[in-house]
Design a protein around this motif. Structure first.
Motif, mmCIF file in Angstrom:
data_model
loop_
_atom_site.group_PDB
_atom_site.id
_atom_site.type_symbol
_atom_site.label_atom_id
_atom_site.label_comp_id
_atom_site.label_asym_id
_atom_site.label_seq_id
_atom_site.Cartn_x
_atom_site.Cartn_y
_atom_site.Cartn_z
ATOM 1 N N UNK A 112 13.673 14.526 -11.004
ATOM 2 C CA UNK A 112 14.097 13.811 -9.805
ATOM 3 C C UNK A 112 14.705 14.755 -8.783
ATOM 4 N N UNK A 113 15.267 15.880 -9.219
ATOM 5 C CA UNK A 113 15.900 16.793 -8.288
ATOM 6 C C UNK A 113 14.883 17.411 -7.329
ATOM 7 N N UNK A 114 13.608 17.337 -7.616
ATOM 8 C CA UNK A 114 12.579 17.850 -6.720
ATOM 9 C C UNK A 114 12.247 16.858 -5.611
ATOM 10 N N UNK A 115 12.769 15.646 -5.704
ATOM 11 C CA UNK A 115 12.497 14.629 -4.690
ATOM 12 C C UNK A 115 13.507 14.755 -3.556
ATOM 13 N N UNK A 133 11.450 19.332 0.110
ATOM 14 C CA UNK A 133 10.190 19.447 -0.638
ATOM 15 C C UNK A 133 9.113 18.537 -0.056
ATOM 16 N N UNK A 134 9.497 17.355 0.388
ATOM 17 C CA UNK A 134 8.525 16.457 1.017
ATOM 18 C C UNK A 134 7.900 17.132 2.235
ATOM 19 N N UNK A 135 8.699 17.820 3.022
ATOM 20 C CA UNK A 135 8.199 18.486 4.225
ATOM 21 C C UNK A 135 7.262 19.652 3.925
ATOM 22 N N UNK A 136 7.276 20.142 2.700
ATOM 23 C CA UNK A 136 6.359 21.217 2.300
ATOM 24 C C UNK A 136 4.949 20.692 2.031
ATOM 25 N N UNK A 159 1.789 19.346 -7.054
ATOM 26 C CA UNK A 159 2.627 19.203 -8.254
ATOM 27 C C UNK A 159 3.616 20.351 -8.481
ATOM 28 N N UNK A 160 3.326 21.594 -8.120
ATOM 29 C CA UNK A 160 4.385 22.603 -8.270
ATOM 30 C C UNK A 160 5.581 22.362 -7.350
ATOM 31 N N UNK A 161 5.361 21.665 -6.262
ATOM 32 C CA UNK A 161 6.439 21.403 -5.303
ATOM 33 C C UNK A 161 7.324 20.253 -5.759
ATOM 34 N N UNK A 162 6.719 19.140 -6.191
ATOM 35 C CA UNK A 162 7.521 17.950 -6.533
ATOM 36 C C UNK A 162 7.374 17.501 -7.982
ATOM 37 N N UNK A 163 6.643 18.257 -8.784
ATOM 38 C CA UNK A 163 6.527 17.939 -10.201
ATOM 39 C C UNK A 163 5.405 16.960 -10.496
ATOM 40 N N UNK A 180 11.686 2.879 -7.270
ATOM 41 C CA UNK A 180 11.675 1.995 -6.097
ATOM 42 C C UNK A 180 12.659 2.436 -5.018
ATOM 43 N N UNK A 181 13.797 3.005 -5.397
ATOM 44 C CA UNK A 181 14.823 3.351 -4.406
ATOM 45 C C UNK A 181 14.650 4.755 -3.821
ATOM 46 N N UNK A 182 14.011 5.646 -4.543
ATOM 47 C CA UNK A 182 13.826 7.030 -4.093
ATOM 48 C C UNK A 182 12.461 7.491 -4.564
ATOM 49 N N UNK A 183 11.541 7.702 -3.614
ATOM 50 C CA UNK A 183 10.193 8.075 -4.048
ATOM 51 C C UNK A 183 9.408 8.805 -2.971
ATOM 52 N N UNK A 184 8.344 9.417 -3.438
ATOM 53 C CA UNK A 184 7.316 10.003 -2.592
ATOM 54 C C UNK A 184 6.002 9.405 -3.062
ATOM 55 N N UNK A 185 5.195 8.947 -2.111
ATOM 56 C CA UNK A 185 3.878 8.402 -2.434
ATOM 57 C C UNK A 185 2.834 9.207 -1.667
ATOM 58 N N UNK A 186 1.805 9.627 -2.373
ATOM 59 C CA UNK A 186 0.739 10.408 -1.748
ATOM 60 C C UNK A 186 -0.597 9.810 -2.137
#
Length: 84
Positions: free
Chosen positions: A18-21, A25-28, A39-43, A62-68
């Motif tokens: 979760x620490x990668x979220x 990192x999202x901006x990368x 996956x190397x950026x956010x796991x 649900x409260x903290x996420x990245x969707x791609x």
């Protein structure tokens, strides 16, 4: 004792992912990157679903996420929620 140690290690691994979220990192992540570049950026994602060549993956909950959304293994749409 072994069960307790296994549980503690599993929790540690889950929390360290979760620490990668982060917004940094999202901006990368850029449109056109492939899954193996993301996956190397956010796991590893928490979950993925695939329909007719389109894969949507979610990292976090649900409260903290990245969707791609990946089309032909390339990021086409990125969204985030609750990142700081």
């Amino acid at each position: 004792m072994f069960k307790r140690l296994t549980f503690v290690l599993a929790c540690f691994i889950a929390l360290s992912g979760c620490s990668k979220l982060t917004v940094e990192n999202y901006n990368k992540i850029k449109v056109g990157m492939d899954y193996n570049e993301v996956t190397p950026i956010i796991g590893s994602p928490t979950e993925c679903s695939e329909v007719i060549g389109t894969k949507q993956c979610t990292w976090g909950d649900e409260s903290k996420n990245i969707k791609i959304t990946f089309v032909a293994d390339r990021a086409t749409l990125t969204l985030h929620n609750g990142l700081k």
